[in-house]
Enzyme design. Structure first.
Site, PDB file in Angstrom:
ATOM      1  N   GLU A  86      46.308  33.460  86.605  1.00  0.00           N
ATOM      2  CA  GLU A  86      45.301  32.289  86.638  1.00  0.00           C
ATOM      3  C   GLU A  86      45.077  31.034  87.212  1.00  0.00           C
ATOM      4  OE1 GLU A  86      45.532  30.591  83.079  1.00  0.00           O
ATOM      5  OE2 GLU A  86      47.259  30.042  82.466  1.00  0.00           O
TER       6      GLU A  86
ATOM      7  N   ASN B 176      28.255  20.075  75.037  1.00  0.00           N
ATOM      8  CA  ASN B 176      29.133  20.888  74.976  1.00  0.00           C
ATOM      9  C   ASN B 176      29.039  21.852  73.478  1.00  0.00           C
ATOM     10  OD1 ASN B 176      31.345  21.885  75.317  1.00  0.00           O
ATOM     11  ND2 ASN B 176      32.784  20.531  73.995  1.00  0.00           N
ATOM     12  N   GLY B 177      29.140  23.516  73.880  1.00  0.00           N
ATOM     13  CA  GLY B 177      28.703  24.299  73.075  1.00  0.00           C
ATOM     14  C   GLY B 177      27.766  24.941  73.157  1.00  0.00           C
TER      15      GLY B 177
ATOM     16  N   HIS C 140      54.658  56.465  82.121  1.00  0.00           N
ATOM     17  CA  HIS C 140      53.308  57.244  81.371  1.00  0.00           C
ATOM     18  C   HIS C 140      52.205  56.820  82.942  1.00  0.00           C
ATOM     19  CE1 HIS C 140      55.634  58.453  78.084  1.00  0.00           C
ATOM     20  NE2 HIS C 140      56.076  57.184  78.136  1.00  0.00           N
TER      21      HIS C 140
ATOM     22  N   GLU D 193      53.189  36.416  79.521  1.00  0.00           N
ATOM     23  CA  GLU D 193      52.704  35.216  79.492  1.00  0.00           C
ATOM     24  C   GLU D 193      53.372  35.074  81.726  1.00  0.00           C
ATOM     25  OE1 GLU D 193      51.833  32.727  78.746  1.00  0.00           O
ATOM     26  OE2 GLU D 193      52.375  31.001  79.442  1.00  0.00           O
TER      27      GLU D 193
ATOM     28  N   LYS E 211      39.856  24.666  80.470  1.00  0.00           N
ATOM     29  CA  LYS E 211      41.275  24.328  79.662  1.00  0.00           C
ATOM     30  C   LYS E 211      41.101  24.728  77.948  1.00  0.00           C
ATOM     31  CE  LYS E 211      45.243  22.709  78.967  1.00  0.00           C
ATOM     32  NZ  LYS E 211      45.856  23.038  79.300  1.00  0.00           N
TER      33      LYS E 211
ATOM     34  N   CYS F 169      33.121  22.132  79.348  1.00  0.00           N
ATOM     35  CA  CYS F 169      31.854  21.351  79.590  1.00  0.00           C
ATOM     36  C   CYS F 169      32.732  19.885  78.821  1.00  0.00           C
ATOM     37  CB  CYS F 169      30.450  21.759  78.263  1.00  0.00           C
ATOM     38  SG  CYS F 169      29.280  22.837  79.362  1.00  0.00           S
TER      39      CYS F 169
ATOM     40  N   LYS G 160      50.386  33.576  83.779  1.00  0.00           N
ATOM     41  CA  LYS G 160      50.330  32.486  84.756  1.00  0.00           C
ATOM     42  C   LYS G 160      50.279  33.035  85.944  1.00  0.00           C
ATOM     43  CE  LYS G 160      50.366  30.378  82.246  1.00  0.00           C
ATOM     44  NZ  LYS G 160      50.385  29.848  81.163  1.00  0.00           N
TER      45      LYS G 160
ATOM     46  N   ARG H 169      39.228  19.968  82.294  1.00  0.00           N
ATOM     47  CA  ARG H 169      38.934  21.083  81.362  1.00  0.00           C
ATOM     48  C   ARG H 169      38.357  22.500  82.534  1.00  0.00           C
ATOM     49  NH1 ARG H 169      37.855  18.867  76.206  1.00  0.00           N
ATOM     50  NH2 ARG H 169      35.175  19.671  76.143  1.00  0.00           N
TER      51      ARG H 169
ATOM     52  N   TRP I 155      30.565  23.732  83.012  1.00  0.00           N
ATOM     53  CA  TRP I 155      30.699  24.643  82.602  1.00  0.00           C
ATOM     54  C   TRP I 155      29.878  25.573  82.136  1.00  0.00           C
ATOM     55  CZ3 TRP I 155      33.429  29.134  80.237  1.00  0.00           C
ATOM     56  CH2 TRP I 155      34.230  29.678  80.999  1.00  0.00           C
TER      57      TRP I 155
END
Ligand code: M6R
Length: 588
Positions: free
Chosen positions: A470, A97-98, A486, A463, A583, A2, A467, A27, A73
């Protein structure tokens, strides 16, 4: 996550709030809303989807000089108009926000007092509590204090009270919030980019501080309701640094800033092949725990390899959400390093606090200046990446990897290695200018991509896979090459795309023999290496310029970032704001 904005001043609030909300889009959000005052009443307009949708139903000519804005969000309750912020109960309108962890308990109590709730959110208990306390106590600051004492969790909150429309109130705990000022009035915002088109002067609101904004002044209080003085900070970057500057996406722009970011980070800590005073002395530490989330964890793995290899120190690297809940062993010579671009990631902050509760020294490696992690750690080493807008981190990762190379050199005492970093920016530029579209074309219409490598290359594989996942929504899996036999090799067929990374001579033959096994099962192989090997175990290769191992990872990550970017572009994805992602993950 948010985002919050608010304004009170001499000018119209709605255009300013809309402008700021657009800078918070990065965000991640699924709905947005604005509260403003008309005829002494608070009105709220909310819409699901992009801010454009909100703009379409909003009259920007409304002459309100106070307002709140929010990008939501969804956490508690799906994306919908009723769950979007602002939320109003009685006299109080709030953006948040939270997460309010004890909201159900509070809601049940308030329901017994005949207070009605309209949404499924945890947020609505905040205006409900404010309004409930206000019935018997008309002092708004005291009502805010009672509310803060009642709620648990993380929150940054902006408030308008209908009985007091000449003030905007704000408080925070856990989630970030700043207050900013220009010639026309005062703002609140979740971060600096949101207000940068109006002003670069801002004040960081600390935990449990309350801000009271008027059109021409602003006061701050602690939780005892004593007035406190706050320092005004000036943001160093410019408005242009957060604009696209002709690039199609922030992700691409930020990748192309990597040469400068490398130099800025290097020059902040090193001059003439010697460390400056900005680099701290870490001699006394014999055991290091590196902790982070997502890419910050993967760059931490790079740090683990570099520091243990070059400085001969025991280093472990862990995901913050695991670390904070497991049994961890500390001793007097332990240092806990928290890596975070935003400096606000909830799990990383909790891991930092856990280390501090155990009286262990903590070091933050952070990009956002003044963020919670940077403020709470015993030592902070900033990376000089500048504002990072794209949700997928790129330049901050490269800056963090650069700083970890410097830490490895510092801890090793092998200062002669510093000269190995000279001229790396030219090699970065070379890699940035290669054309990755043909590699991306081989990948973009496939469902599964495997990244294989060993040791530090395996960290890079993780990484690279993140990338790709996402930004393009392709199922990408990083596999330590020795683990293939394996189990995972059963997935390989002539439809599989494999990125093989090998940058270490000592293990080159091992990874190559794994790639041969993969190739013989029909997979298409892209080989990323720093040795010019001619063979038939790959279909395409990318040659990374040869540099010293201490700095090599920052080069190898560049093709991984640009391949992911180009694949996402071919797939028509929302590259800077991938679905379901934020974000900065400020809740657990
Ligand atoms: O702000 P932080 O570095 O603490 O964020 C950690 C992760 O959330 C972040 O790296 C995330 O994995 C990125 N989307 C990766 O590109």
């Amino acid at each position: 996550m948010c985002g919050i904005v608010g304004y009170i001043g001499k000018e119209r609030a709605i255009p300013k709030i809309l402008n700021s909300l657009k800078f918070l889009e990065y965000r991640g959000y699924d709905s947005s809303g604005i509260a403003y005052v008309k005829n002494n009443k608070v009105n709220i307009i909310k819409e699901v989807g992009k801010i454009k949708a909100l703009e379409n139903i909003l009259d920007i000519n409304i002459d309100s000089k106070i307002g709140l804005g929010h990008t939501r969000w969804a956490t508690h309750g799906g994306p919908s108009v009723k769950n979007s912020h602002p939320h109003k109960v009685g006299k109080f309108t709030v953006v948040h926000n939270g997460i309010i962890e004890n909201y159900l308990e509070i809601k049940n109590e308030l329901l017994k007092n005949n207070i009605e709730f309209k949404s499924d959110t945890d947020t609505e208990v905040i205006p409900a509590l404010l309004d409930f306390y206000y019935r018997s106590d008309k002092n708004i600051l005291s009502v805010i204090k009672k509310t803060i004492n009642r709620i648990k969790g993380s929150y940054a909150v902006g408030i308008i009270c209908e009985d007091d429309i000449n003030h905007l109130y704000a408080f925070r705990c856990g989630s970030p919030l700043i207050v900013a000022k220009d010639d026309s009035g005062y703002y609140i915002a979740s971060d600096v980019p949101a207000i940068l088109s109006f002003t670069n002067k801002y004040i960081i609101l600390e935990e449990n501080e309350i801000a009271v904004l008027e059109s021409n002044r602003c006061e701050f209080y602690n939780l005892n309701l004593n007035k406190i003085k706050k320092e005004i900070k000036v943001f160093e970057g410019t408005y242009e640094t957060i604009m696209l500057n002709g690039y199609d996406h922030y992700m691409l722009k930020e990748i192309h800033e990597e040469g400068k970011v490398f130099l800025d980070t290097l020059n902040y800590y090193v001059k003439d092949n010697s460390f400056k005073d900005t680099m701290i002395n870490l001699k006394k530490y014999k055991r290091i725990h590196i902790v982070g989330c997502g890419s910050a964890y993967y760059v931490g793995l790079i740090g683990e390899y570099l520091i243990s290899e070059f400085a001969n120190i025991e280093v472990t690297c862990e995901v913050a959400s695991e670390y904070r809940y497991k049994k961890v062993f500390y001793n007097d010579s332990t240092l806990v390093i928290i890596i975070s671009q935003s400096g606000e990631t909830a799990d990383s902050l909790a891991a930092l606090r856990m280390a501090k509760e155990n009286h262990v020294d903590t070091l933050a490696i952070v990009n956002v200046v003044g963020s919670s992690i940077s403020r709470e750690a015993d030592y902070t080493l900033y990376v000089k990446a500048g504002p990072e807008i794209a949700v997928a981190t790129t330049k901050a990762f490269l800056a963090q990897a650069t700083l970890l190379s410097l830490l490895a050199i510092k801890l090793s005492g092998k200062l002669e290695l510093l000269k190995e970093l000279n001229g790396i920016e030219n090699k970065i530029e070379y890699l940035l200018n290669l054309d990755y579209r043909d590699y991306a074309k081989e990948i973009y219409n496939h469902d599964n991509v495997f990244y294989i490598g060993r040791l530090i290359d395996y960290a890079l594989c993780q990484e690279g896979a993140l990338k790709l996942k996402e930004t393009s929504y392709i199922n990408a899996l990083a596999i330590s090459s020795g683990e293939l036999k394996h189990g995972t090799i059963s997935l390989i067929n002539d439809n599989t795309r494999v990125v093989g990374i090998c940058t270490k001579k000592e293990i080159m033959s091992k990874t190559i023999s794994n790639l041969k096994e993969i190739k013989s099962r029909g997979a298409y192989v892209i080989f990323i290496t720093n040795e010019d090997i001619e063979d038939d175990f790959y279909d395409k290769k990318i040659i990374i310029p040869k540099v010293h191992d201490i700095i090599e990872p920052i080069l190898t990550v560049i093709p991984l970032q640009l391949i992911a970017y180009n694949v996402a572009k071919y797939r028509g994805c929302d590259i800077d704001k991938p679905r379901n992602l934020a974000k900065s993950v400020t809740v657990e």
